[in-house]
Every structure is written in C-alpha cells, then in structure tokens.
Design a protein around this motif. Structure first.
Motif, mmCIF file in Angstrom:
data_model
loop_
_atom_site.group_PDB
_atom_site.id
_atom_site.type_symbol
_atom_site.label_atom_id
_atom_site.label_comp_id
_atom_site.label_asym_id
_atom_site.label_seq_id
_atom_site.Cartn_x
_atom_site.Cartn_y
_atom_site.Cartn_z
ATOM 1 N N LEU A 235 -7.544 4.598 -0.730
ATOM 2 C CA LEU A 235 -6.401 3.975 -1.394
ATOM 3 C C LEU A 235 -6.794 2.674 -2.080
ATOM 4 C CD1 LEU A 235 -3.524 4.534 1.206
ATOM 5 C CD2 LEU A 235 -3.824 5.657 -0.998
ATOM 6 N N PHE A 236 -7.659 1.893 -1.423
ATOM 7 C CA PHE A 236 -8.071 0.630 -2.014
ATOM 8 C C PHE A 236 -8.899 0.860 -3.275
ATOM 9 C CE2 PHE A 236 -11.197 -2.852 -2.348
ATOM 10 C CZ PHE A 236 -10.320 -3.908 -2.576
ATOM 11 N N GLN A 237 -9.803 1.828 -3.252
ATOM 12 C CA GLN A 237 -10.601 2.111 -4.438
ATOM 13 C C GLN A 237 -9.747 2.669 -5.562
ATOM 14 O OE1 GLN A 237 -13.859 4.618 -3.265
ATOM 15 N NE2 GLN A 237 -14.965 2.950 -2.237
ATOM 16 N N TRP A 239 -6.611 1.946 -5.999
ATOM 17 C CA TRP A 239 -5.842 0.806 -6.488
ATOM 18 C C TRP A 239 -6.707 -0.069 -7.398
ATOM 19 C CZ3 TRP A 239 -6.669 -4.456 -5.220
ATOM 20 C CH2 TRP A 239 -5.693 -5.338 -5.687
ATOM 21 N N GLN A 240 -7.979 -0.235 -7.063
ATOM 22 C CA GLN A 240 -8.876 -1.011 -7.913
ATOM 23 C C GLN A 240 -9.039 -0.371 -9.279
ATOM 24 O OE1 GLN A 240 -12.462 -1.497 -5.511
ATOM 25 N NE2 GLN A 240 -12.076 -3.690 -5.389
ATOM 26 N N ARG A 241 -9.145 0.958 -9.315
ATOM 27 C CA ARG A 241 -9.288 1.626 -10.601
ATOM 28 C C ARG A 241 -8.009 1.519 -11.435
ATOM 29 N NH1 ARG A 241 -12.062 5.571 -7.292
ATOM 30 N NH2 ARG A 241 -10.131 6.781 -7.147
ATOM 31 N N MET A 242 -6.863 1.440 -10.765
ATOM 32 C CA MET A 242 -5.607 1.344 -11.507
ATOM 33 C C MET A 242 -5.401 -0.035 -12.106
ATOM 34 S SD MET A 242 -3.095 3.501 -8.968
ATOM 35 C CE MET A 242 -1.653 2.987 -9.881
ATOM 36 N N VAL A 243 -5.732 -1.089 -11.359
ATOM 37 C CA VAL A 243 -5.483 -2.449 -11.827
ATOM 38 C C VAL A 243 -6.633 -3.004 -12.634
ATOM 39 C CG1 VAL A 243 -3.984 -2.907 -9.854
ATOM 40 C CG2 VAL A 243 -6.404 -3.502 -9.718
ATOM 41 N N ALA A 244 -7.804 -2.381 -12.593
ATOM 42 C CA ALA A 244 -8.952 -2.911 -13.334
ATOM 43 C C ALA A 244 -8.705 -2.745 -14.820
ATOM 44 C CB ALA A 244 -10.230 -2.187 -12.914
ATOM 45 N N PRO A 245 -8.931 -3.806 -15.618
ATOM 46 C CA PRO A 245 -8.739 -3.687 -17.068
ATOM 47 C C PRO A 245 -9.809 -2.793 -17.670
ATOM 48 C CG PRO A 245 -9.739 -5.794 -16.530
ATOM 49 C CD PRO A 245 -9.388 -5.137 -15.219
ATOM 50 N N PRO A 246 -9.472 -2.106 -18.740
ATOM 51 C CA PRO A 246 -10.480 -1.254 -19.381
ATOM 52 C C PRO A 246 -11.626 -2.063 -19.947
ATOM 53 C CG PRO A 246 -8.533 -1.451 -20.761
ATOM 54 C CD PRO A 246 -8.183 -2.101 -19.447
ATOM 55 N N ALA A 247 -12.797 -1.519 -19.897
ATOM 56 C CA ALA A 247 -13.980 -2.226 -20.383
ATOM 57 C C ALA A 247 -13.914 -2.389 -21.890
ATOM 58 C CB ALA A 247 -15.238 -1.465 -19.986
ATOM 59 N N GLU A 248 -14.076 -3.643 -22.349
ATOM 60 C CA GLU A 248 -14.032 -3.924 -23.776
ATOM 61 C C GLU A 248 -15.370 -3.572 -24.416
ATOM 62 O OE1 GLU A 248 -12.979 -7.902 -24.421
ATOM 63 O OE2 GLU A 248 -10.961 -7.739 -23.566
ATOM 64 N N HIS A 317 -10.236 -6.036 4.418
ATOM 65 C CA HIS A 317 -9.863 -6.094 5.827
ATOM 66 C C HIS A 317 -8.483 -6.726 6.033
ATOM 67 C CE1 HIS A 317 -13.653 -4.665 7.347
ATOM 68 N NE2 HIS A 317 -14.291 -5.488 6.518
ATOM 69 N N SER A 318 -7.980 -7.447 5.013
ATOM 70 C CA SER A 318 -6.687 -8.109 5.185
ATOM 71 C C SER A 318 -5.651 -7.522 4.243
ATOM 72 C CB SER A 318 -6.837 -9.606 4.907
ATOM 73 O OG SER A 318 -7.262 -9.831 3.580
ATOM 74 N N THR A 319 -5.799 -6.256 3.924
ATOM 75 C CA THR A 319 -4.879 -5.602 3.007
ATOM 76 C C THR A 319 -4.015 -4.605 3.772
ATOM 77 O OG1 THR A 319 -6.460 -5.827 1.222
ATOM 78 C CG2 THR A 319 -4.681 -4.256 0.902
ATOM 79 N N ALA A 320 -2.748 -4.588 3.485
ATOM 80 C CA ALA A 320 -1.814 -3.637 4.101
ATOM 81 C C ALA A 320 -1.109 -2.871 3.003
ATOM 82 C CB ALA A 320 -0.787 -4.374 4.975
ATOM 83 N N VAL A 321 -0.686 -1.679 3.301
ATOM 84 C CA VAL A 321 0.022 -0.827 2.348
ATOM 85 C C VAL A 321 1.508 -0.922 2.642
ATOM 86 C CG1 VAL A 321 0.243 1.480 1.404
ATOM 87 C CG2 VAL A 321 -1.956 0.711 2.288
ATOM 88 N N THR A 322 2.275 -1.348 1.636
ATOM 89 C CA THR A 322 3.722 -1.448 1.790
ATOM 90 C C THR A 322 4.349 -0.075 1.720
ATOM 91 O OG1 THR A 322 3.997 -1.738 -0.580
ATOM 92 C CG2 THR A 322 3.672 -3.732 0.733
ATOM 93 N N PRO A 323 5.606 0.084 2.155
ATOM 94 C CA PRO A 323 6.246 1.401 2.095
ATOM 95 C C PRO A 323 6.317 1.964 0.688
ATOM 96 C CG PRO A 323 7.451 -0.029 3.568
ATOM 97 C CD PRO A 323 6.414 -0.898 2.901
ATOM 98 N N SER A 324 6.307 1.093 -0.332
ATOM 99 C CA SER A 324 6.361 1.593 -1.701
ATOM 100 C C SER A 324 5.032 2.049 -2.222
ATOM 101 C CB SER A 324 6.911 0.504 -2.630
ATOM 102 O OG SER A 324 6.076 -0.638 -2.587
ATOM 103 N N GLY A 325 3.957 1.926 -1.419
ATOM 104 C CA GLY A 325 2.659 2.412 -1.834
ATOM 105 C C GLY A 325 1.785 1.347 -2.466
ATOM 106 N N GLN A 326 2.250 0.076 -2.523
ATOM 107 C CA GLN A 326 1.471 -0.978 -3.119
ATOM 108 C C GLN A 326 0.726 -1.757 -2.054
ATOM 109 O OE1 GLN A 326 4.180 -3.353 -5.347
ATOM 110 N NE2 GLN A 326 4.638 -1.757 -6.878
ATOM 111 N N PHE A 327 -0.322 -2.462 -2.468
ATOM 112 C CA PHE A 327 -1.123 -3.249 -1.548
ATOM 113 C C PHE A 327 -0.564 -4.666 -1.476
ATOM 114 C CE2 PHE A 327 -4.747 -0.751 -0.283
ATOM 115 C CZ PHE A 327 -4.658 0.307 -1.163
ATOM 116 N N LYS A 328 -0.556 -5.221 -0.293
ATOM 117 C CA LYS A 328 -0.052 -6.553 -0.057
ATOM 118 C C LYS A 328 -1.076 -7.326 0.752
ATOM 119 C CE LYS A 328 3.825 -9.083 2.033
ATOM 120 N NZ LYS A 328 5.071 -8.988 2.769
ATOM 121 N N GLU A 329 -1.465 -8.486 0.257
ATOM 122 C CA GLU A 329 -2.472 -9.275 0.934
ATOM 123 C C GLU A 329 -1.832 -10.105 2.040
ATOM 124 O OE1 GLU A 329 -4.726 -11.687 -1.644
ATOM 125 O OE2 GLU A 329 -6.022 -12.507 -0.085
#
Length: 331
Positions: A235-237, A239-248, A317-329
């Motif tokens: 899930l974390f990986q 999420w990283q691919r979703m929020v990472a900006p496209p390579a210019e 290690h300090s990331t939790a998944v909210t009920p909506s599926g998003q990551f919360k630090e």
C-alpha cells in the motif's frame, strides 16, 4: 498404426518412452497433442509438483489463461495468471473427471516475429466423468492460442470461448435403470454447467480474489514478511507511485543568444553618448544580480525536497491507513 495426431488415442511412432532431448521446431497443433498425452499420464498420486512441472512444460512464465462463457446469470470471463494455471487443471480432475483432452479441427495458424497464433473455431474439450455417474461431456467453442516462436514453443496466452456443451450417457446405463424412475430422473440432470464442474467454477470465482493478491504472496515468499507487513509495504509503495510527480523531460540548454542593440547615438553629441553609457550600465546591473536558481531550471525546487535519508523509513514505520484508504502520518 492407425489414427491421426488429433485423435487422443493415437499412439506415437516414437514409442511410449520417447522424450525430447534436443529442442526442435514442431507444429503448434502438435504441442496440444503432447499436452493431451501428458494429461493422460496423470495418476491419482499426482501432487502439486507434478502439476507445476506440467504447467512449466507447456506454459510461459508470464502466461495467462482466459475462459469466457455464459451462465444463467449472464456472461462470465475469468483470466488467471501463470501461478494459478496448475491448480486450474487439477480442479478439473478433482470434480470427478478421469480423462481430459482437446480436439482441434480446421485450425488456422499465423506467424509473427516472436509468436505463433493458432485460431481454432471448432475446438472441443472432452472430459470423461466417473462420478456422480459415468458421463462424457463435449464442450465446444473457440480456442485461441499464442505460442512463443522459439525452441520450447510454450503457450503465452490461452483463450477458450465456450459456446455449447453436450452430456452423453451410454445407452447401456439407461437400459439398466429403465424400470427405476428415480435413477432416470437423476440421469436426466446435468452434472456440469457449460461443461465445467462446480469445483472448477468455484476455483475461478476464487481466482478473482487470488489474482490481485499475487503481489502480496510473492513479497511474503521473497522477504518472509508477515501478511500485515506485506500489505503495508504494498500500500505504501502504491501510494508513493500515486503521489509522485511525473518525471519531467530533460531540458537542453538553449544556444540562442540575445542580440544587443547597437548604440546609434555614439556618433552624436557627448551628452547622448553619456546617456547611452548610463543606459548600458543599467542593463548590465540586473544581469549581475540574477540568482543561480533563475539560471538553472528546476534548482529553485531543491529547498522543498526532503534530503533526510531516514525520512522514508520513519514514514513507513509511523504510517497508518485511515478508513478512507489514505495514509496518515502519526506524530
């Protein structure tokens, strides 16, 4: 010696102990015949290792198997990957089937650069059932196979579209129970649905859940992580691919230089010359005050980047998944 390679009871001229020692190119349809022979050599003691070896011999590592048919509640389409193909064939025999083979009639072959496609519009999957009663089921449809164009010639894609099926009961069995209405009523009921047993249909429904979990199973097998840790990492990986900006794309430095205007007033009076010199000094002043970030594209975004090497590990290690599926630090 009688029969043709299309006949499942055709005996090979090379003998029962013939095995391929050196790779050679054969007709793709003959590979289906070899697969039939391998299925007929199955025994009741064939375990998962036997089925894995069967799939390795006839299917590529990235092969897919697709079945399309129509049930009472609408059309169905199931696609499974290479890791689930061995179990699919084993479920066919677990449902009471004692024999399985495929018959191709009037197939068409087309050659490509790296693959060979076999399109058979008159394909029959024949299964012999020993329970709950002795029945022969002929499942007819269209089979499209894509083979790799190499020495092994293994199947890359398998797509079987079922159109109709027939269940055949021997007359001798009907004559034995002609005076028993209950047995005749049981014989009149179908034992398959579109030629597939309930074991196979249930497994295909289960594959809808198992197929997306292949990444978790592979990570668990590779890194020996717990199921919860595997899920968190995937899930974390993602999420990283979703929020990472496209390579210019890399910007090439422009070679076009700005032309400076010639001072036409230098031949005039001295006051005009002084004004031109003061104007030239004013033009040079902004160029001298230009910052490095404005000259190098993208340098101004560097202060916003996190250069702490331990940040990603802390976030994992300090990331939790909210009920909506998003990551919360967590703080």
């Amino acid at each position: 010696m009688s029969g043709t390679p299309h006949d499942p009871f055709y005996s090979s001229p090379f003998g029962p102990f013939y095995r391929r020692h050196t790779p050679y190119m054969v007709q793709p349809e003959y590979r289906v015949y070899e697969m039939n022979k391998r299925l007929q050599s199955r025994t009741e003691d064939s375990d998962n290792l036997w089925w894995d070896a069967f799939a390795t011999e006839f299917f590529e590592d990235d092969a897919t198997l697709t079945l399309s048919f129509c049930l009472e509640d609408g059309p169905k389409r199931y696609t499974i990957g290479r890791t689930l193909i061995p179990r699919y064939f084993s479920t066919v025999f677990e449902g009471g089937v004692t024999d399985l083979y495929y018959i191709l009639k009037h197939s068409k072959e087309s050659y490509h650069n790296s693959s060979i496609t076999v399109d058979c519009d008159q394909c029959a999957m024949v299964t012999q059932h020993g329970k709950p009663m002795f029945t022969k089921v002929c499942t007819e449809g269209r089979l499209i196979l894509e083979f790799t164009f190499d020495d092994l010639m293994r199947i890359k894609t398998w797509h079987f579209t079922i159109r109709q099926y027939r269940e055949l009961v021997p007359r001798s069995i009907l004559a034995m129970h002609a005076q028993d209405p209950q047995v005749l009523d049981q014989l009149s009921k179908n034992i398959t649905r579109m030629g597939l047993t309930n074991f196979t249909l249930n497994y295909l429904r289960l594959c809808v859940i198992l197929e997306p979990m292949q990444e978790l199973m592979s990570r668990h097998k590779t890194y020996n992580l717990s199921p919860r840790d595997c899920l968190k990492t995937c899930l974390f990986q993602k999420w990283q691919r979703m929020v990472a900006p496209p390579a210019e794309p890399t910007r090439q430095p422009t070679t076009k230089r700005r032309k400076r205007k010639n001072s036409t007033s230098s031949t005039s009076n001295s006051s005009a010359g002084n004004n031109a010199n003061s104007t030239g000094s004013k033009k040079k002043t902004p160029a001298a005050n230009l910052s490095l970030s404005s000259q190098v594209p993208g340098l101004g975004a560097i202060p916003n980047c996190s250069l702490n090497p331990g940040r990603d590990g802390d976030l994992y290690h300090s990331t939790a998944v909210t009920p909506s599926g998003q990551f919360k630090e967590k703080h």
